[in-house]
Every structure is written in C-alpha cells, then in structure tokens.
Design a protein around this motif. Structure first.
Motif, PDB file in Angstrom:
ATOM      1  N   GLY A   4       0.790  -1.230   0.000  1.00  0.00           N
ATOM      2  CA  GLY A   4       0.000   0.000   0.000  1.00  0.00           C
ATOM      3  C   GLY A   4       0.818   1.273   0.000  1.00  0.00           C
ATOM      4  N   LEU A   5       2.137   1.178  -0.162  1.00  0.00           N
ATOM      5  CA  LEU A   5       3.010   2.355  -0.082  1.00  0.00           C
ATOM      6  C   LEU A   5       2.559   3.466  -1.006  1.00  0.00           C
ATOM      7  N   ARG A   6       2.339   3.153  -2.276  1.00  0.00           N
ATOM      8  CA  ARG A   6       2.100   4.228  -3.245  1.00  0.00           C
ATOM      9  C   ARG A   6       0.783   4.967  -3.006  1.00  0.00           C
ATOM     10  N   GLN A   7      -0.138   4.369  -2.279  1.00  0.00           N
ATOM     11  CA  GLN A   7      -1.370   5.083  -1.949  1.00  0.00           C
ATOM     12  C   GLN A   7      -1.126   6.213  -0.954  1.00  0.00           C
ATOM     13  N   HIS A   8       0.027   6.205  -0.292  1.00  0.00           N
ATOM     14  CA  HIS A   8       0.300   7.194   0.758  1.00  0.00           C
ATOM     15  C   HIS A   8       1.380   8.201   0.364  1.00  0.00           C
ATOM     16  N   ILE A   9       1.787   8.204  -0.903  1.00  0.00           N
ATOM     17  CA  ILE A   9       2.837   9.125  -1.344  1.00  0.00           C
ATOM     18  C   ILE A   9       2.210  10.464  -1.732  1.00  0.00           C
ATOM     19  N   LEU A  10       2.646  11.518  -1.066  1.00  0.00           N
ATOM     20  CA  LEU A  10       2.221  12.868  -1.432  1.00  0.00           C
ATOM     21  C   LEU A  10       3.006  13.377  -2.633  1.00  0.00           C
ATOM     22  N   PHE A  11       4.319  13.214  -2.591  1.00  0.00           N
ATOM     23  CA  PHE A  11       5.187  13.580  -3.707  1.00  0.00           C
ATOM     24  C   PHE A  11       6.542  12.929  -3.464  1.00  0.00           C
ATOM     25  N   TYR A  12       7.357  12.875  -4.499  1.00  0.00           N
ATOM     26  CA  TYR A  12       8.733  12.444  -4.313  1.00  0.00           C
ATOM     27  C   TYR A  12       9.637  13.206  -5.275  1.00  0.00           C
ATOM     28  N   ASP A  13      10.886  13.323  -4.905  1.00  0.00           N
ATOM     29  CA  ASP A  13      11.916  13.914  -5.745  1.00  0.00           C
ATOM     30  C   ASP A  13      12.934  12.827  -6.080  1.00  0.00           C
ATOM     31  N   VAL A  14      13.561  12.950  -7.229  1.00  0.00           N
ATOM     32  CA  VAL A  14      14.500  11.948  -7.707  1.00  0.00           C
ATOM     33  C   VAL A  14      15.845  12.607  -7.990  1.00  0.00           C
ATOM     34  N   ALA A  15      16.915  12.021  -7.454  1.00  0.00           N
ATOM     35  CA  ALA A  15      18.276  12.477  -7.732  1.00  0.00           C
ATOM     36  C   ALA A  15      19.045  11.339  -8.398  1.00  0.00           C
ATOM     37  N   THR A  16      19.800  11.662  -9.427  1.00  0.00           N
ATOM     38  CA  THR A  16      20.624  10.702 -10.153  1.00  0.00           C
ATOM     39  C   THR A  16      22.094  11.011  -9.887  1.00  0.00           C
ATOM     40  N   PRO A  17      23.023  10.191 -10.395  1.00  0.00           N
ATOM     41  CA  PRO A  17      24.431  10.570 -10.286  1.00  0.00           C
ATOM     42  C   PRO A  17      24.725  11.946 -10.876  1.00  0.00           C
ATOM     43  N   ILE A  18      23.980  12.338 -11.893  1.00  0.00           N
ATOM     44  CA  ILE A  18      24.170  13.688 -12.454  1.00  0.00           C
ATOM     45  C   ILE A  18      23.794  14.741 -11.420  1.00  0.00           C
ATOM     46  N   THR A  19      22.729  14.495 -10.662  1.00  0.00           N
ATOM     47  CA  THR A  19      22.343  15.422  -9.598  1.00  0.00           C
ATOM     48  C   THR A  19      23.462  15.546  -8.572  1.00  0.00           C
ATOM     49  N   HIS A  20      23.966  14.401  -8.123  1.00  0.00           N
ATOM     50  CA  HIS A  20      25.024  14.424  -7.112  1.00  0.00           C
ATOM     51  C   HIS A  20      26.271  15.126  -7.646  1.00  0.00           C
ATOM     52  N   TYR A  21      26.571  14.923  -8.906  1.00  0.00           N
ATOM     53  CA  TYR A  21      27.716  15.601  -9.509  1.00  0.00           C
ATOM     54  C   TYR A  21      27.488  17.115  -9.558  1.00  0.00           C
ATOM     55  N   ARG A  22      26.289  17.528  -9.929  1.00  0.00           N
ATOM     56  CA  ARG A  22      26.001  18.963 -10.030  1.00  0.00           C
ATOM     57  C   ARG A  22      26.127  19.663  -8.689  1.00  0.00           C
ATOM     58  N   TYR A  23      25.673  19.004  -7.633  1.00  0.00           N
ATOM     59  CA  TYR A  23      25.638  19.671  -6.338  1.00  0.00           C
ATOM     60  C   TYR A  23      26.927  19.520  -5.536  1.00  0.00           C
ATOM     61  N   THR A  24      27.755  18.531  -5.864  1.00  0.00           N
ATOM     62  CA  THR A  24      28.974  18.318  -5.083  1.00  0.00           C
ATOM     63  C   THR A  24      30.246  18.463  -5.907  1.00  0.00           C
ATOM     64  N   GLY A  25      30.169  18.280  -7.222  1.00  0.00           N
ATOM     65  CA  GLY A  25      31.367  18.301  -8.034  1.00  0.00           C
ATOM     66  C   GLY A  25      32.186  17.030  -7.953  1.00  0.00           C
ATOM     67  N   ASN A  26      31.748  16.033  -7.172  1.00  0.00           N
ATOM     68  CA  ASN A  26      32.504  14.798  -7.031  1.00  0.00           C
ATOM     69  C   ASN A  26      32.518  14.012  -8.336  1.00  0.00           C
ATOM     70  N   LYS A  27      33.640  13.431  -8.667  1.00  0.00           N
ATOM     71  CA  LYS A  27      33.779  12.663  -9.896  1.00  0.00           C
ATOM     72  C   LYS A  27      32.669  11.629 -10.013  1.00  0.00           C
ATOM     73  N   ASP A  28      31.957  11.654 -11.116  1.00  0.00           N
ATOM     74  CA  ASP A  28      30.880  10.706 -11.406  1.00  0.00           C
ATOM     75  C   ASP A  28      29.809  10.685 -10.319  1.00  0.00           C
ATOM     76  N   GLY A  29      29.723  11.746  -9.523  1.00  0.00           N
ATOM     77  CA  GLY A  29      28.711  11.801  -8.472  1.00  0.00           C
ATOM     78  C   GLY A  29      28.952  10.820  -7.348  1.00  0.00           C
ATOM     79  N   THR A  30      30.210  10.354  -7.175  1.00  0.00           N
ATOM     80  CA  THR A  30      30.488   9.385  -6.124  1.00  0.00           C
ATOM     81  C   THR A  30      30.018   9.892  -4.769  1.00  0.00           C
ATOM     82  N   MET A  31      29.479   8.979  -3.969  1.00  0.00           N
ATOM     83  CA  MET A  31      28.913   9.368  -2.683  1.00  0.00           C
ATOM     84  C   MET A  31      29.985   9.670  -1.642  1.00  0.00           C
ATOM     85  N   MET A  32      31.146   8.961  -1.728  1.00  0.00           N
ATOM     86  CA  MET A  32      32.114   9.108  -0.641  1.00  0.00           C
ATOM     87  C   MET A  32      33.565   9.088  -1.097  1.00  0.00           C
TER      88      MET A  32
END
Length: 582
Positions: A436-464
C-alpha cells in the motif's frame, strides 16, 4: 554573507563547506586564524545538506552514522570545539535484510540474530557461532584500540613510531579477511564459517568479506547512532555557527575555479560568485572537493605529476546512487518501517547486477528518516529515502545530452527515465516490504548521479570518494599534502573511506597541518588532547585557543515551525511531473 565582507587576505582559504571543510574551519577558528570558506551551493553540508519542500525536511545522505558517542572520532573532535554540538542517540534496530526467501533483523544485540540463524540453520550452528565471535572481536577491537584520529602526516618524532605500532595492532584482526573480495572472494571467505547457500545469500550484495563482518562488529560495540534532532543537517549548521561567531567568513554561491600560485606555492583562490569574479589571497589553501577537478582544472598542467593524476583517474570509487526522497501522508510505521535501514536484495542474480542500474535486479536501501527524527515531517506524516546504487555511465549517461563544454543537459528523456526508474523501485519496495506504499505518497523527488555531480562536483557523483582496499592503498590515492606547497587536501580524498567520521577526520588533520606552521601552541594543544594528556574541558579552555560562547541554537524545521498540522490531502504518487531535485 555579502561579498563586501571579503577580506583581501586570510590565513587560510577553504574550498568546500561540507563536513571536512567546516571541521577544518572550526579547528582553525578556535586556534585564532582568519578563515574564508568558499562553497558553491546555497547552504552548508555538502552531501549532508539535504533539502526542504513544503513542511518536510529530507535527510538524503546518511545510511549509517558512527563514532558520534563518547570515545568516537566525531565526538572527540566536536568535544574539543564546544559543548553545544548536536547530540546523537544509540540506534537499536540497525539493518533489516530482506531477500527472496529470508527476512532478518540486525539489532544492537547481534546475539539475537545469531540465535535466530542457528535455529533456522541448525546444521551450521557451530560455524555461525564462530562467524559472530569473529565479528564481536572486531567490534571489541574498535572500542579498545579506537580509530586513530591523527593522520601520519601530522605526527612528529616518536609519535610516528607509536603510530606505526598502534597501526599494526589495529589492522591485525582484519588481515585474515582483507583479501576476500568480489563475488568469488566473498563466498570463499564466508565458506570458512558456513556453506549453506541460503546463508551465503544473506550477504549477496556485500563487496568484500569485511563488509559482512564489520557492521555486526559495530553493533556489538554499540557504534550505530541516529542523526541528531533536525536531521544530519544540524552538524554543518552547528559548525557554520561556530566559524562565523568567531569572526570568520563563509561565502555561498561561490565556485572556486583557480588556485593562485606565487613561486610555485599556493597563495590564494580565484572564484566566481553570482557572475562576478573575485580573488582572495591566503597563506594556506585547503581543498575539500574533488581532487581530479583540483589537479586537472584548477592548477597549471605542470603543477602535478602526470603519474599522480593517472593513478587518481584509475582509483576505485564508491558508487553514486539513484535516490528517491518521498513524502508520505502517514507515519512510516503504519507501513511497517522502523528506525533500521531495510536492505532489499536478490540472490538469483550475479553480485555485479546488484549495482548494475537495473531497478528490477539492483539492491535497494530504504530508510525512514522521520522515524529516526520526528522533527523532519509534520505530525502524522513522514519521509522515506530510497537508494539504488548507480554509476554515471548507466542508461547512456541517464539519457542526458552534453553541451559544448561537456556539461550534462537534462531534457525530457532524462526526466522520463527518472520517473520510470523511480516507479520501478517503488513497485518493488511496495511488493516486498511496504504494501500500500504508493497510496500514501504525497510527492517524491529523484536524484541521479548527475544530480550528485552537479551539487557536489565529485567525480561521477560518487557518494564518498575512494574506497579502502589494496589497490587504492598501493596506489597511494589518499593524501593530505599535494605537490603544490601550502595546498592541502581536507575532504574525502585525503582519506580512504567515507561518511561523517572520515570527513571529520580529514578536516581535523588538514587543520593540524596548517597549525604546525601557523600556530605551534595550538598545534601542541591539539596534539596533547589527541594523546590524552589533556581532556576536553582543558582543550576548550586552553590559552592557545580563542574562547567560544557555546551559544548555538538549532533552528526549528519547517514541521516544527508549523506545529501539529492536519494531514495534507492525498494528491497521488507525485505532486509534479518534474521533481524539484534533478
């Protein structure tokens, strides 16, 4: 802060206001040095910054949090700075492992899991006992030996001898397991304890043998914590306050693009802010961002040896992720979630497929941050963070185009792919762990490796950054001192590994390297503190350090500002076709 406050020269300029940069700035500020921090984003934190929408605050980065209780690395550094830092509490439920034919819970008492497994696999009881005993010994070793806070580069004289001896003692319990990696290696290592394929499947997503043992060991050691009130963002917000209250400067929307040199030495930074160009001079520069960007784009080609740049290009990195930040119209507990991380895996696919980018095969990690911190969501509502390991090359670079400068262009195909992948992940989570999860979702946002790269500058959007391991160690990937005098690394490239403890350690040691030259009295005080000749009250009141008022007050989250609110009316799976985070 208005750029009119920018001074022409500081003792230290720090590039990046993540945990590494802010920790370094905090240490140097307490030591009385003038500091300027340049951050390209609009607020502090780096990967911990998160974001807000409506009355929800999203904690998007922390899977596990360690070393924040007394005796831990993070706690030790924070205690030296002040007493008003964000406090954490021990996590009781740590990881739920959900597979095709199993569902087990790892808690702060791992013996419960051991007993359950021995009941379910009586023919493997003895080997399971040895496996958990080994993990317990490793956890006990973390407690008794501790993780060394000082980096070797900061040591002097006999400290280096003691460090080497301590290092040998620390790594000894890990040596029998360190060479078991990859699919064949992990299975070979596990078969030293048990051979039932169903038990091997519990660890189907772990990249090496130590990854199977260390989390259990940390549970025995009591070293899992929930983020503080207000979420993980509270850590950088506290450090931001400490730095600025001591008269130093942090400039946001400020993208550093060049290290200024004089006679081959770093002497400042050129940066762009709101379309204007600025230069600021300094005796030392600490760079906490991506090291390839630093070496290949911010310095002259001859400043860094080609051999070093080549080794860095080949470094083994942590993956990036596809991340869903989900707002719910109900408490996540109603859907079966608790404070633990849920690890959803498949045992019928190759280990490589678990991080291969296919949402039907990949490992999925699910957290309910609002259960760890009720301040993140309105009363009766909640948040989820859903992660799938991902790499920049997946899905033809996420169907993004490229501009003339090589930057990623996020168009309709990119947006459509995000939606397709997100819906596939939500369907799997709903089917396996949250009916029943999707019946309770108000909204969601999606981040990809491109998002992580844009906001951190880390090579290939690496997390750590760079992973621990034989290859990166032999290639000497991690380093503090760069080939350019007076230019130091102070972020996730200074140490192998990742997470809050590693970032704090890197920032602390980069600051010590500056203090070795700039303020010997403060350096000696911190050396005595880490050597346990001084306790926390003594270091905080040391005459070599500037006093700090310990007057930080956490700002309330949007949900706290709103107080008790009525449930927002259900609006379907998404509030918008194009998520805000992209």
């Amino acid at each position: 802060m208005n750029p009119s406050y920018l001074q022409p020269e500081y003792d230290v300029v720090i590039i990046g206001a993540g945990m590494g940069g802010l920790t370094a700035a905090g240490i140097l500020s307490r030591a009385g040095l003038s500091v300027c921090v340049l951050e390209m984003a609009s607020k502090p934190g780096g990967y911990l910054a998160g974001f807000q929408r409506q009355q929800f605050r999203f904690d998007t980065a922390i899977h596990w949090l360690n070393q924040c209780l007394p005796g831990g690395l993070v706690h030790t550094v924070f205690e030296a700075l002040g007493t008003d830092y964000p406090k954490t509490a021990r996590q009781q439920r740590v990881k739920r492992i959900v597979g095709d034919a199993h569902d087990y819970l790892l808690t702060a008492n791992p013996d419960d899991l051991k007993a359950q497994l021995q009941r379910d696999f009586p023919h493997e009881a003895r080997g399971l006992g040895r496996f958990f005993d080994t993990a317990k010994q490793i956890g006990h070793h973390f407690n008794t030996q501790s993780i060394g806070l000082r980096a070797f580069e900061t040591l002097e004289g006999w400290e280096k001898v003691r460090y080497a001896w301590h290092g040998l003692r620390f790594i000894r319990p890990f040596l029998p397991h360190v060479f078991y990696s990859g699919d064949a290696g992990v299975k070979r290592g596990l078969r030293r304890y048990f051979k039932d394929e169903r038990l091997l499947g519990l660890f189907s997503s772990e990249p090496d043998m130590l990854s199977c043992l260390i989390p259990i060991g940390w549970c025995y050691a009591g070293d899992f914590q929930n983020p503080p009130a207000g979420g993980a963002q509270s850590f950088p917000e506290w450090l931001e306050h400490l730095v600025t209250s001591l008269g130093n400067h942090i400039f946001y929307h400020s993208r550093a693009h060049q290290i200024l040199l004089q006679d081959g030495r770093a002497c400042g930074v050129a940066f762009e802010r709101h379309g204007e160009q600025f230069q600021v001079r300094a005796r030392h520069v600490i760079a906490t961002g991506d090291v390839e960007t630093l070496y290949e784009k911010m310095l002259p080609p001859a400043a860094v040896p080609e051999d070093l740049k080549a080794r860095l290009r080949k470094a083994e990195l942590y993956s990036s992720s596809l991340t869903l930040s989900v707002a719910l119209d109900c408490d996540p507990a109603r859907l079966g979630f608790h404070e633990e991380m849920v690890q959803l895996t498949r045992q019928d696919v190759p280990r490589a497929a678990l991080s291969g980018g296919d949402p039907q095969q990949a490992e999925i990690l699910v957290m309910a941050p609002s259960l760890r911190n009720p301040s993140l969501a309105p009363t009766g509502q909640g948040t989820l963070a859903i992660f799938m390991p991902a790499w920049m090359h997946h899905h033809q670079n996420w169907r993004a185009g490229r501009d003339a400068q090589g930057g990623y262009v996020r168009g309709a195909a990119y947006t459509q792919l995000k939606t397709e992948l997100a819906e596939a992940l939500l369907q799997r989570v709903e089917a396996r762990v949250a009916p029943g999860l999707r019946q309770h979702i108000l909204f969601y946002d999606v981040a990809t490796p491109i998002t992580h790269y844009r906001y951190t500058g880390n090579k290939d959007g690496t997390m750590m950054g760079a992973r621990p391991g034989k290859e990166n160690s032999q290639a000497k990937i991690a380093h503090y001192r760069t080939p350019v005098p007076n230019l130091l690394l102070g972020g996730h490239w200074a140490e192998l590994g990742g997470g809050v403890p590693i970032a704090v350690k890197a920032g602390f040691n980069a600051a010590l390297l500056v203090l070795q030259k700039q303020n010997r009295a403060a350096f000696a005080a911190f050396a005595q503190y880490t050597g346990r000749q001084l306790d926390a009250p003594a270091i905080r009141q040391h005459p070599a350090l500037r006093p700090y008022a310990n007057d930080w007050q956490r700002q309330p989250t949007p949900a706290e500002i709103a107080g008790s609110v009525q449930t927002i009316g259900h609006r379907g799976p998404r509030a918008a076709d194009t998520p805000a985070v992209s």
